[in-house]
Design a protein around this motif. Structure first.
Motif, PDB file in Angstrom:
ATOM      1  N   PHE A  95       0.822  -1.216   0.000  1.00 36.53           N
ATOM      2  CA  PHE A  95       0.000   0.000   0.000  1.00 36.53           C
ATOM      3  C   PHE A  95       0.854   1.264   0.000  1.00 36.53           C
ATOM      4  O   PHE A  95       0.452   2.286  -0.559  1.00 36.53           O
ATOM      5  N   SER A  96       2.039   1.207   0.620  1.00 31.85           N
ATOM      6  CA  SER A  96       2.921   2.372   0.564  1.00 31.85           C
ATOM      7  C   SER A  96       3.407   2.605  -0.861  1.00 31.85           C
ATOM      8  O   SER A  96       3.548   3.750  -1.313  1.00 31.85           O
ATOM      9  N   PHE A  97       3.645   1.519  -1.608  1.00 33.25           N
ATOM     10  CA  PHE A  97       4.036   1.642  -3.011  1.00 33.25           C
ATOM     11  C   PHE A  97       2.899   2.249  -3.839  1.00 33.25           C
ATOM     12  O   PHE A  97       3.113   3.150  -4.673  1.00 33.25           O
ATOM     13  N   VAL A  98       1.662   1.795  -3.594  1.00 38.39           N
ATOM     14  CA  VAL A  98       0.506   2.344  -4.308  1.00 38.39           C
ATOM     15  C   VAL A  98       0.311   3.819  -3.963  1.00 38.39           C
ATOM     16  O   VAL A  98       0.023   4.654  -4.834  1.00 38.39           O
ATOM     17  N   ASN A  99       0.491   4.167  -2.686  1.00 38.17           N
ATOM     18  CA  ASN A  99       0.337   5.568  -2.285  1.00 38.17           C
ATOM     19  C   ASN A  99       1.380   6.458  -2.943  1.00 38.17           C
ATOM     20  O   ASN A  99       1.104   7.609  -3.284  1.00 38.17           O
ATOM     21  N   ARG A 100       2.604   5.933  -3.125  1.00 34.51           N
ATOM     22  CA  ARG A 100       3.635   6.720  -3.799  1.00 34.51           C
ATOM     23  C   ARG A 100       3.268   6.955  -5.258  1.00 34.51           C
ATOM     24  O   ARG A 100       3.492   8.041  -5.807  1.00 34.51           O
ATOM     25  N   LEU A 102       0.147   7.016  -6.474  1.00 37.79           N
ATOM     26  CA  LEU A 102      -0.965   7.969  -6.501  1.00 37.79           C
ATOM     27  C   LEU A 102      -0.511   9.364  -6.109  1.00 37.79           C
ATOM     28  O   LEU A 102      -1.096  10.361  -6.535  1.00 37.79           O
ATOM     29  N   GLY A 103       0.527   9.461  -5.269  1.00 38.44           N
ATOM     30  CA  GLY A 103       1.010  10.772  -4.855  1.00 38.44           C
ATOM     31  C   GLY A 103       1.598  11.575  -5.983  1.00 38.44           C
ATOM     32  O   GLY A 103       1.728  12.797  -5.883  1.00 38.44           O
ATOM     33  N   LYS A 104       1.981  10.905  -7.088  1.00 39.55           N
ATOM     34  CA  LYS A 104       2.499  11.632  -8.242  1.00 39.55           C
ATOM     35  C   LYS A 104       1.401  12.384  -8.980  1.00 39.55           C
ATOM     36  O   LYS A 104       1.688  13.287  -9.771  1.00 39.55           O
ATOM     37  N   LEU A 105       0.145  11.969  -8.767  1.00 42.43           N
ATOM     38  CA  LEU A 105      -0.979  12.673  -9.380  1.00 42.43           C
ATOM     39  C   LEU A 105      -1.360  13.867  -8.527  1.00 42.43           C
ATOM     40  O   LEU A 105      -1.218  13.862  -7.308  1.00 42.43           O
ATOM     41  N   ASP A 107      -4.025  16.519  -6.743  1.00 45.07           N
ATOM     42  CA  ASP A 107      -5.261  16.276  -5.989  1.00 45.07           C
ATOM     43  C   ASP A 107      -6.472  16.299  -6.913  1.00 45.07           C
ATOM     44  O   ASP A 107      -7.408  15.513  -6.741  1.00 45.07           O
ATOM     45  N   TRP A 108      -6.461  17.214  -7.877  1.00 49.27           N
ATOM     46  CA  TRP A 108      -7.606  17.320  -8.778  1.00 49.27           C
ATOM     47  C   TRP A 108      -7.730  16.073  -9.655  1.00 49.27           C
ATOM     48  O   TRP A 108      -8.827  15.554  -9.844  1.00 49.27           O
ATOM     49  N   ASN A 109      -6.597  15.565 -10.163  1.00 54.89           N
ATOM     50  CA  ASN A 109      -6.653  14.363 -10.997  1.00 54.89           C
ATOM     51  C   ASN A 109      -7.085  13.147 -10.184  1.00 54.89           C
ATOM     52  O   ASN A 109      -7.824  12.292 -10.675  1.00 54.89           O
ATOM     53  N   ARG A 110      -6.604  13.044  -8.941  1.00 55.01           N
ATOM     54  CA  ARG A 110      -7.041  11.932  -8.089  1.00 55.01           C
ATOM     55  C   ARG A 110      -8.537  12.003  -7.822  1.00 55.01           C
ATOM     56  O   ARG A 110      -9.226  10.982  -7.795  1.00 55.01           O
ATOM     57  N   PHE A 111      -9.032  13.207  -7.638  1.00 58.28           N
ATOM     58  CA  PHE A 111     -10.470  13.366  -7.400  1.00 58.28           C
ATOM     59  C   PHE A 111     -11.271  12.938  -8.619  1.00 58.28           C
ATOM     60  O   PHE A 111     -12.257  12.195  -8.507  1.00 58.28           O
ATOM     61  N   ARG A 112     -10.847  13.396  -9.806  1.00 60.61           N
ATOM     62  CA  ARG A 112     -11.578  13.019 -11.024  1.00 60.61           C
ATOM     63  C   ARG A 112     -11.483  11.520 -11.284  1.00 60.61           C
ATOM     64  O   ARG A 112     -12.471  10.879 -11.674  1.00 60.61           O
ATOM     65  N   LEU A 113     -10.303  10.941 -11.070  1.00 59.33           N
ATOM     66  CA  LEU A 113     -10.136   9.499 -11.275  1.00 59.33           C
ATOM     67  C   LEU A 113     -10.989   8.698 -10.297  1.00 59.33           C
ATOM     68  O   LEU A 113     -11.637   7.715 -10.658  1.00 59.33           O
ATOM     69  N   GLY A 114     -11.011   9.143  -9.030  1.00 58.80           N
ATOM     70  CA  GLY A 114     -11.834   8.458  -8.041  1.00 58.80           C
ATOM     71  C   GLY A 114     -13.311   8.549  -8.370  1.00 58.80           C
ATOM     72  O   GLY A 114     -14.074   7.584  -8.176  1.00 58.80           O
ATOM     73  N   ARG A 115     -13.739   9.694  -8.895  1.00 59.40           N
ATOM     74  CA  ARG A 115     -15.154   9.830  -9.242  1.00 59.40           C
ATOM     75  C   ARG A 115     -15.523   8.923 -10.409  1.00 59.40           C
ATOM     76  O   ARG A 115     -16.609   8.317 -10.420  1.00 59.40           O
TER      77      ARG A 115
END
Length: 504
Positions: A95-100, A102-105, A107-115
């Motif tokens: 999960f730390s690898f996955v968070n790293r 996702l951290g490259k994206l 906040d706005w892109n993570r929000f749109r991707l999550g939606r």
């Protein structure tokens, strides 16, 4: 003794143990759903036995058993993570690898991707449920969704009508309760001018300056300043504060809104907040239409404050403590000074909880007023706020609302300190007792309206012997003198009439 803090999640060697409810809640839900479906099969076919209903439901609702199996696997995973530290460590590294990543994206892109992912999961679940209802494949059943929606549309319409009808009833009640207490005057509606206010020339000059900035704001804004947005007129009763506001309404070329002292006092909690918001919504519209607006709050102390309320007996005790000493205490202070000393004495000695939190127009009314006076201004209009944002466009900035707030009170110490700060009330003018020259001018102004035989010397003497006469007292004195003259069958006021009227 060393007190150890609660360990962080990153410091734990194993996963936090789940409660029995959290471990079994989804399994219980799936089990209950399975038996409800089996009971429905038995209700449709009375000849079907319980064992046959269980087998039939298991065959037809295989997806439910799959979900239950996934939940069992998930709980086994949790149990292993709670008991085995190496197993938990492997998943932490994953999960730390996955968070790293996702951290490259941003906040706005993570929000749109999550939606997008949430909508895909919702559509997938909807297709599975419709497939189970229509006994079709999930993809084909998804295209039957509009048909299902159309079939239940009448029932949804009836429910929506009932809900909207109830909402309209409540909205109408609160709308009618939030009306009243606010009067709007447009230019030339009021004939009172600054020339009708006598004895307060120093205050009138300052008010003229504020009106000048309101009507021609570029005089100060082009130099980097801003137009003062609030004025407080305070002083003894009868000195002409309300008359000054009335003369402002006559002099300015902008609309004038008069707020009644009891406008925010209501039976139900929350009505005062609605009135404040409705008032400033109206002020903003008038300011945009006419380039500015003046609003006057008479008897502003009725707004109350957010401090504590104190029973009268404690005020009496403090009054005796401060002003009842043999050395004359604080009797040399002015009335506002005495009030400030008493309030500070009570605050430092007693703390009394009050039900009304200092009185005023009701809970939240003053806070709403403070927010409207200097709060955030959101963009105007549905198209500007919603449509432009939906199209990915930035809403236009809100315009400058040129609103001049004028308040009058004879108890400035009763006002909340947050209300008096610069930015809300920028200027405070004391409307005190008029000087001798002011009293002479006031006597002359009211005597010009009646027939009299007083000389200039007598008017000067009259102003000398009435050092604390306010405009209201002088007006009443001349009126009483006229009544005495009429009582003696005369229409002309004499010196003796004025002296007798003064002694009443």
């Amino acid at each position: 003794m060393t007190i150890q803090s609660r360990p962080r999640d990153t410091d734990r060697k194993t996963r936090v143990h789940l409660s029995v409810y959290d471990r079994t809640k989804f399994l219980m839900l799936f089990t209950l759903t399975f038996f409800v479906l089996a009971w429905a099969s038995m209700a449709d076919n009375p000849l079907l036995s319980f064992n046959d209903a269980i087998v039939k439901t298991a065959d037809e609702k295989l997806w439910l058993l799959v979900l239950a199996g996934v939940e069992i696997v998930r709980q086994i995973h949790f149990i292993l993570a709670e008991l085995l530290a190496p197993y938990h460590g492997i998943w932490l590294k994953y999960f730390s690898f996955v968070n790293r990543l996702l951290g490259k994206l941003s906040d706005w892109n993570r929000f749109r991707l999550g939606r997008v992912i949430k909508w895909l999961i919702f559509v997938a679940m909807l297709s599975i449920i419709l497939g189970a209802v229509y006994k079709e494949t999930p993809i084909r059943a998804l295209f039957l969704a509009p048909k299902a929606l159309w079939s239940v549309l009448p029932m949804i319409g009836q429910l929506m009508f009932a809900v909207v009808f109830v909402i309209i009833q409540f909205a109408a009640i609160f709308w009618f309760l939030s009306r009243g207490g606010v009067d709007t005057y447009f230019p030339d509606d009021i004939r009172t001018r600054f020339s009708d206010v006598w004895g307060q020339d120093h205050v009138l000059n300052r008010i003229r300056e504020n009106l000048l900035f309101l009507e021609t704001p570029e005089l100060i804004e082009k130099h980097g300043g801003y137009v003062p947005g609030g004025i407080l007129l305070w002083g003894p009763p009868g000195t002409g504060k309300t008359l000054m506001a009335e003369s402002m309404a006559g002099e300015t070329g902008k609309p004038f809104v008069f707020v009644d002292p009891g406008a925010f006092t209501n039976m139900f909690m929350g009505i005062g907040v609605l009135k404040v918001k409705s008032l400033f919504r109206k002020l903003r519209k008038l300011a945009l239409r006419y380039g500015g607006v003046v609003v006057f709050f008479d008897e502003a102390d009725a707004l109350g404050n957010r401090g504590i309320s104190r029973p009268a007996m404690h005020s009496t005790e403090s009054n005796t403590t401060v002003f009842g000493t043999p050395c004359n205490g604080g009797n040399y202070l002015s009335d506002p000074g005495k009030s400030l000393v008493i309030n500070s004495t009570i605050s430092s000695s007693k703390f009394m909880m009050g039900g009304a939190a200092g009185g005023g127009g009701g809970m939240g009314t003053l806070q709403a007023l403070l927010t409207e006076l200097s709060g955030l201004k959101k963009p105007r209009g549905f198209i500007n706020r919603v449509v432009r944002r939906a199209l990915g466009m930035r809403p236009k900035n809100p315009p400058k609302y040129r609103i001049l707030v004028v308040m009058a009170t004879n108890m400035p110490e009763a006002l909340d300190e947050a209300l008096l700060r610069p930015g809300r009330i920028d200027r405070m003018y004391r409307v005190g007792y008029p000087s001798k020259a002011g009293r002479v001018r006031t006597y002359e102004g009211y005597l010009e309206k009646v027939s009299h035989s007083l000389t200039a010397e007598e008017i000067d003497n009259l102003a000398t012997i009435t050092p604390y006469a306010t405009g209201a007292i002088i007006k009443d004195t001349i009126n009483e003198a006229l009544i005495m003259a009429i009582r003696n069958e005369r229409t002309t006021i004499t010196w003796s009439d004025v002296i007798k009227a003064k002694q009443l």
